[in-house]
Design an enzyme around this catalytic site. Structure first.
Site, PDB file in Angstrom:
ATOM      1  N   HIS A  62       0.797  -1.220   0.000  1.00  0.00           N
ATOM      2  CA  HIS A  62       0.000   0.000   0.000  1.00  0.00           C
ATOM      3  C   HIS A  62       0.835   1.279   0.000  1.00  0.00           C
ATOM      4  O   HIS A  62       1.933   1.310   0.532  1.00  0.00           O
ATOM      5  CB  HIS A  62      -0.883   0.036   1.252  1.00  0.00           C
ATOM      6  CG  HIS A  62      -1.730  -1.175   1.413  1.00  0.00           C
ATOM      7  ND1 HIS A  62      -1.962  -1.747   2.637  1.00  0.00           N
ATOM      8  CD2 HIS A  62      -2.410  -1.933   0.513  1.00  0.00           C
ATOM      9  CE1 HIS A  62      -2.753  -2.797   2.493  1.00  0.00           C
ATOM     10  NE2 HIS A  62      -3.023  -2.937   1.206  1.00  0.00           N
ATOM     11  N   LYS A  72       5.898   6.579   7.042  1.00  0.00           N
ATOM     12  CA  LYS A  72       5.411   5.714   8.107  1.00  0.00           C
ATOM     13  C   LYS A  72       6.574   5.274   8.974  1.00  0.00           C
ATOM     14  O   LYS A  72       7.693   5.126   8.494  1.00  0.00           O
ATOM     15  CB  LYS A  72       4.762   4.440   7.542  1.00  0.00           C
ATOM     16  CG  LYS A  72       3.580   4.649   6.642  1.00  0.00           C
ATOM     17  CD  LYS A  72       3.105   3.319   6.070  1.00  0.00           C
ATOM     18  CE  LYS A  72       1.987   3.514   5.090  1.00  0.00           C
ATOM     19  NZ  LYS A  72       1.564   2.255   4.463  1.00  0.00           N
ATOM     20  N   TYR A 132       1.398   1.730  13.453  1.00  0.00           N
ATOM     21  CA  TYR A 132       1.857   2.666  12.431  1.00  0.00           C
ATOM     22  C   TYR A 132       1.813   4.088  12.979  1.00  0.00           C
ATOM     23  O   TYR A 132       0.780   4.512  13.496  1.00  0.00           O
ATOM     24  CB  TYR A 132       0.906   2.681  11.229  1.00  0.00           C
ATOM     25  CG  TYR A 132       0.755   1.431  10.443  1.00  0.00           C
ATOM     26  CD1 TYR A 132       1.367   1.313   9.205  1.00  0.00           C
ATOM     27  CD2 TYR A 132      -0.042   0.384  10.887  1.00  0.00           C
ATOM     28  CE1 TYR A 132       1.202   0.178   8.431  1.00  0.00           C
ATOM     29  CE2 TYR A 132      -0.222  -0.751  10.114  1.00  0.00           C
ATOM     30  CZ  TYR A 132       0.404  -0.844   8.899  1.00  0.00           C
ATOM     31  OH  TYR A 132       0.238  -1.958   8.131  1.00  0.00           O
ATOM     32  N   ASP A 169      -6.326  -6.371  -2.040  1.00  0.00           N
ATOM     33  CA  ASP A 169      -4.882  -6.550  -2.219  1.00  0.00           C
ATOM     34  C   ASP A 169      -4.548  -7.541  -3.330  1.00  0.00           C
ATOM     35  O   ASP A 169      -3.490  -7.455  -3.944  1.00  0.00           O
ATOM     36  CB  ASP A 169      -4.221  -6.978  -0.906  1.00  0.00           C
ATOM     37  CG  ASP A 169      -4.119  -5.834   0.084  1.00  0.00           C
ATOM     38  OD1 ASP A 169      -4.325  -4.672  -0.312  1.00  0.00           O
ATOM     39  OD2 ASP A 169      -3.833  -6.099   1.263  1.00  0.00           O
TER      40      ASP A 169
END
Length: 191
Positions: A62, A72, A132, A169
């Protein structure tokens, strides 16, 4: 807190330096000043947690499109996973390359993921959680991805059979390294 480079341009591993005594330990897991000293000016706006019941759960690969590209910092807080990033910054010296490492609650490592990188992971144990810290708000209209097993990247996943993967996905299209332009860290799409 220690910051180590990876083979990919601007990506980094963050390692805690625990101070221990008979009670346990204390360690910094995030420090804006330390990251900036390593050329990583990370500004966190949101934190997220993903919990995975089963081993062999694969999430990824992603990223968010401009103007909502995000950095991130990912940390496994329970269990063990194999974390993977792909450099999709066309002008980067490591464009199209991937890097993976094992993150676990036991090793306490974190991975800094720069803007313009795809990110994903596969869980290696049951009941695995990942935390995250992100530099941009989640913007579903600018969500994108590349397929976890796209031959353009040749990712060497430790598990490839009996995976649990979302329909979303599974549907990401193949990426053409010679044609497809992707997100640059400055937030510009080249194509």
């Amino acid at each position: 807190m220690l910051v180590w480079s990876t083979p990919l341009h601007q990506a980094a591993i963050i390692e805690k330096e625990p101070i221990t005594d008979n009670r346990g330990y204390f360690a910094r897991s995030f420090c804006t000043k330390t990251l900036a000293a390593h050329g990583l000016p990370f500004h966190m706006v949101q934190t997220n947690i993903a919990f995975n019941h089963h081993a062999r759960t694969l999430r990824g690969m992603h990223f968010q499109l401009p103007p909502y590209c995000e950095e991130k910092i990912v940390t496994c807080t329970q269990g063990t996973l194999f974390d993977v990033i792909i450099d999709l910054n066309r002008e980067s010296p490591t464009f199209g390359k991937w890097y993976g490492l094992t993150l676990s609650a036991e090793n306490g490592l974190s991975l800094y993921v720069p803007k313009g990188f795809a990110h994903g992971y596969v869980t290696l144990t049951e009941n695995t959680s990942i935390h995250y810290m992100v530099s941009e708000y989640y913007t579903p209209s600018h969500e994108s991805g590349v397929r976890w097993n796209d031959p353009a990247f040749g990712i060497e996943w430790p598990l490839t059979e009996q995976l649990i993967i979302s329909a979303k996905d599974e549907q990401w299209k193949d990426f053409n390294l010679n044609v497809d332009g992707m997100v640059l860290s400055e937030g510009v799409v080249h194509g």
